[in-house]
Design a protein around this motif. Structure first.
Motif, PDB file in Angstrom:
ATOM      1  N   ALA A 113       0.827  -1.211   0.000  1.00  0.00           N
ATOM      2  CA  ALA A 113       0.000   0.000   0.000  1.00  0.00           C
ATOM      3  C   ALA A 113       0.855   1.253   0.000  1.00  0.00           C
ATOM      4  O   ALA A 113       0.546   2.243  -0.680  1.00  0.00           O
ATOM      5  N   CYS A 114       1.959   1.202   0.734  1.00  0.00           N
ATOM      6  CA  CYS A 114       2.877   2.340   0.775  1.00  0.00           C
ATOM      7  C   CYS A 114       3.487   2.596  -0.595  1.00  0.00           C
ATOM      8  O   CYS A 114       3.579   3.739  -1.047  1.00  0.00           O
ATOM      9  N   ILE A 115       3.894   1.529  -1.274  1.00  0.00           N
ATOM     10  CA  ILE A 115       4.557   1.663  -2.580  1.00  0.00           C
ATOM     11  C   ILE A 115       3.613   2.258  -3.616  1.00  0.00           C
ATOM     12  O   ILE A 115       3.989   3.127  -4.404  1.00  0.00           O
ATOM     13  N   THR A 116       2.379   1.804  -3.615  1.00  0.00           N
ATOM     14  CA  THR A 116       1.414   2.296  -4.602  1.00  0.00           C
ATOM     15  C   THR A 116       0.781   3.621  -4.179  1.00  0.00           C
ATOM     16  O   THR A 116       0.190   4.317  -5.005  1.00  0.00           O
ATOM     17  N   GLY A 117       0.910   3.969  -2.915  1.00  0.00           N
ATOM     18  CA  GLY A 117       0.199   5.123  -2.378  1.00  0.00           C
ATOM     19  C   GLY A 117       0.521   6.430  -3.050  1.00  0.00           C
ATOM     20  O   GLY A 117      -0.373   7.226  -3.344  1.00  0.00           O
ATOM     21  N   TYR A 118       1.812   6.684  -3.302  1.00  0.00           N
ATOM     22  CA  TYR A 118       2.186   7.970  -3.895  1.00  0.00           C
ATOM     23  C   TYR A 118       1.609   8.120  -5.296  1.00  0.00           C
ATOM     24  O   TYR A 118       1.233   9.217  -5.707  1.00  0.00           O
ATOM     25  N   GLY A 119       1.525   7.005  -6.024  1.00  0.00           N
ATOM     26  CA  GLY A 119       0.949   7.069  -7.362  1.00  0.00           C
ATOM     27  C   GLY A 119      -0.533   7.352  -7.345  1.00  0.00           C
ATOM     28  O   GLY A 119      -1.083   7.928  -8.283  1.00  0.00           O
ATOM     29  N   GLY A 120      -1.205   6.973  -6.254  1.00  0.00           N
ATOM     30  CA  GLY A 120      -2.646   7.168  -6.183  1.00  0.00           C
ATOM     31  C   GLY A 120      -3.061   8.463  -5.526  1.00  0.00           C
ATOM     32  O   GLY A 120      -4.202   8.884  -5.641  1.00  0.00           O
ATOM     33  N   SER A 121      -2.131   9.088  -4.817  1.00  0.00           N
ATOM     34  CA  SER A 121      -2.485  10.322  -4.126  1.00  0.00           C
ATOM     35  C   SER A 121      -1.248  11.187  -3.958  1.00  0.00           C
ATOM     36  O   SER A 121      -0.184  10.702  -3.594  1.00  0.00           O
ATOM     37  N   GLN A 122      -1.383  12.464  -4.223  1.00  0.00           N
ATOM     38  CA  GLN A 122      -0.277  13.393  -4.073  1.00  0.00           C
ATOM     39  C   GLN A 122      -0.442  14.241  -2.812  1.00  0.00           C
ATOM     40  O   GLN A 122       0.151  15.304  -2.693  1.00  0.00           O
ATOM     41  N   ASP A 123      -1.231  13.748  -1.854  1.00  0.00           N
ATOM     42  CA  ASP A 123      -1.479  14.529  -0.644  1.00  0.00           C
ATOM     43  C   ASP A 123      -0.215  14.709   0.192  1.00  0.00           C
ATOM     44  O   ASP A 123      -0.071  15.699   0.904  1.00  0.00           O
ATOM     45  N   GLU A 124       0.690  13.755   0.134  1.00  0.00           N
ATOM     46  CA  GLU A 124       1.907  13.804   0.927  1.00  0.00           C
ATOM     47  C   GLU A 124       3.126  13.768   0.006  1.00  0.00           C
ATOM     48  O   GLU A 124       3.080  13.163  -1.060  1.00  0.00           O
ATOM     49  N   PRO A 125       4.237  14.385   0.419  1.00  0.00           N
ATOM     50  CA  PRO A 125       5.458  14.353  -0.394  1.00  0.00           C
ATOM     51  C   PRO A 125       5.959  12.923  -0.581  1.00  0.00           C
ATOM     52  O   PRO A 125       5.763  12.062   0.283  1.00  0.00           O
ATOM     53  N   ARG A 126       6.619  12.692  -1.690  1.00  0.00           N
ATOM     54  CA  ARG A 126       7.149  11.373  -2.017  1.00  0.00           C
ATOM     55  C   ARG A 126       8.025  10.810  -0.900  1.00  0.00           C
ATOM     56  O   ARG A 126       7.984   9.620  -0.607  1.00  0.00           O
ATOM     57  N   GLU A 127       8.818  11.682  -0.256  1.00  0.00           N
ATOM     58  CA  GLU A 127       9.754  11.225   0.757  1.00  0.00           C
ATOM     59  C   GLU A 127       9.041  10.599   1.955  1.00  0.00           C
ATOM     60  O   GLU A 127       9.604   9.738   2.646  1.00  0.00           O
ATOM     61  N   ARG A 128       7.826  11.029   2.221  1.00  0.00           N
ATOM     62  CA  ARG A 128       7.113  10.496   3.374  1.00  0.00           C
ATOM     63  C   ARG A 128       6.784   9.014   3.180  1.00  0.00           C
ATOM     64  O   ARG A 128       6.720   8.251   4.152  1.00  0.00           O
ATOM     65  N   PHE A 129       6.588   8.598   1.952  1.00  0.00           N
ATOM     66  CA  PHE A 129       6.310   7.185   1.703  1.00  0.00           C
ATOM     67  C   PHE A 129       7.559   6.340   1.954  1.00  0.00           C
ATOM     68  O   PHE A 129       7.465   5.208   2.432  1.00  0.00           O
ATOM     69  N   ALA A 130       8.733   6.900   1.649  1.00  0.00           N
ATOM     70  CA  ALA A 130       9.982   6.211   1.961  1.00  0.00           C
ATOM     71  C   ALA A 130      10.149   6.082   3.475  1.00  0.00           C
ATOM     72  O   ALA A 130      10.612   5.050   3.979  1.00  0.00           O
ATOM     73  N   THR A 131       9.752   7.115   4.203  1.00  0.00           N
ATOM     74  CA  THR A 131       9.829   7.073   5.664  1.00  0.00           C
ATOM     75  C   THR A 131       8.885   6.026   6.221  1.00  0.00           C
ATOM     76  O   THR A 131       9.226   5.293   7.158  1.00  0.00           O
ATOM     77  N   VAL A 132       7.693   5.932   5.651  1.00  0.00           N
ATOM     78  CA  VAL A 132       6.749   4.893   6.064  1.00  0.00           C
ATOM     79  C   VAL A 132       7.340   3.506   5.814  1.00  0.00           C
ATOM     80  O   VAL A 132       7.269   2.614   6.668  1.00  0.00           O
ATOM     81  N   ALA A 133       7.944   3.333   4.640  1.00  0.00           N
ATOM     82  CA  ALA A 133       8.558   2.042   4.318  1.00  0.00           C
ATOM     83  C   ALA A 133       9.630   1.683   5.335  1.00  0.00           C
ATOM     84  O   ALA A 133       9.711   0.531   5.791  1.00  0.00           O
ATOM     85  N   LYS A 134      10.443   2.655   5.711  1.00  0.00           N
ATOM     86  CA  LYS A 134      11.494   2.391   6.695  1.00  0.00           C
ATOM     87  C   LYS A 134      10.892   2.023   8.044  1.00  0.00           C
ATOM     88  O   LYS A 134      11.406   1.137   8.751  1.00  0.00           O
ATOM     89  N   LEU A 135       9.826   2.696   8.433  1.00  0.00           N
ATOM     90  CA  LEU A 135       9.146   2.351   9.685  1.00  0.00           C
ATOM     91  C   LEU A 135       8.682   0.898   9.681  1.00  0.00           C
ATOM     92  O   LEU A 135       8.863   0.162  10.661  1.00  0.00           O
ATOM     93  N   LEU A 136       8.064   0.488   8.584  1.00  0.00           N
ATOM     94  CA  LEU A 136       7.567  -0.886   8.482  1.00  0.00           C
ATOM     95  C   LEU A 136       8.724  -1.882   8.541  1.00  0.00           C
ATOM     96  O   LEU A 136       8.628  -2.921   9.196  1.00  0.00           O
ATOM     97  N   ILE A 137       9.810  -1.559   7.852  1.00  0.00           N
ATOM     98  CA  ILE A 137      10.982  -2.439   7.867  1.00  0.00           C
ATOM     99  C   ILE A 137      11.571  -2.505   9.272  1.00  0.00           C
ATOM    100  O   ILE A 137      11.902  -3.590   9.775  1.00  0.00           O
ATOM    101  N   ASP A 138      11.697  -1.358   9.927  1.00  0.00           N
ATOM    102  CA  ASP A 138      12.259  -1.323  11.277  1.00  0.00           C
ATOM    103  C   ASP A 138      11.409  -2.104  12.271  1.00  0.00           C
ATOM    104  O   ASP A 138      11.935  -2.602  13.280  1.00  0.00           O
TER     105      ASP A 138
END
Length: 230
Positions: A113-138
């Protein structure tokens, strides 16, 4: 004078972040705690996780809504919706509250959902999705899960991220899986590209199958429904 529906009142309270009104509405209408909304069949916690604030999410959890409540299709948790929206603070809060990172199916996987999220919505900057991904990995999300369905063939997170143009998340996933072993990392990167390219082709054929091109009235013929369009 037109009376606003309960759903509209709840939405407006969330949009204004008026937590007193939100609390009052849910206390007056406790059935809404388990209700499914018209926002992709999610509950109000799904909605708040995607659209509102950490404080609103905290309020709903305090009112007794399960952090892992499922949507109408029994596939998505609020964490998936928060990840899809790039809502870093809410993702972090839900994880701290015990949100489960379900990877049994791609639609349930917050990383997908995080990976596809930026393509479906521009509400948040692209970098925030990378931060979410790191949170999930951590927090230990399963990065080795693979999916096979109509538009996915042996697809894991690394390959999926590469196919969606998120090489940064691909790199994070491979690094988390293989650390500093350069040989394994290089092999995983090459495999991710190979799988991604293969799946991009599969997705193209899948789209042709599901959404055949429109044909003019005089184009003639056409294949019967259910057959792939080449």
């Amino acid at each position: 004078m037109t009376t606003k529906s309960l759903s509209v009142q709840i939405i407006e309270a969330f949009e204004a972040n008026d937590l007193e009104v939100v609390r009052w509405l849910f206390e007056q209408h406790p059935v809404e705690k388990q209700a499914f909304t018209f926002f992709a069949g999610g509950t109000w916690l799904h909605y708040a996780a995607r659209k509102s604030s950490v404080e609103a999410v905290e309020l709903l959890l305090g009112l007794g809504i399960d952090v892992n409540i499922l949507d109408r299709s029994a596939e998505r948790t609020p964490l998936v919706d928060a990840a899809s929206g790039g809502r870093v603070e809410i993702v972090r809060y839900l994880l701290d509250c015990g949100a489960v990172m379900n990877t049994e199916a791609s639609i349930s996987n917050p990383m997908i959902a995080c990976i596809t999220g930026y393509g479906g919505s521009q509400d948040e900057p692209r970098e925030r999705f990378a931060t979410v991904a790191k949170l999930l990995i951590d927090h230990g999300i399963d990065l080795a899960a693979c999916y096979n369905q109509q538009s996915m063939v042996d697809m894991d997170v690394a390959a999926f991220a590469y196919m969606w143009g998120r090489e940064d998340i691909t790199a994070m996933a491979i690094s988390a899986l293989y650390g500093h072993d350069e040989r394994l990392s290089a092999g995983a990167w090459a495999e991710a590209i190979e799988v991604a390219l293969g799946n991009a082709f599969s997705r193209q054929n899948f789209r042709k199958y599901r959404y055949p091109p429109k044909r003019g009235a005089n184009a003639g013929g056409g294949r019967p429904p259910g057959e792939a369009w080449e």
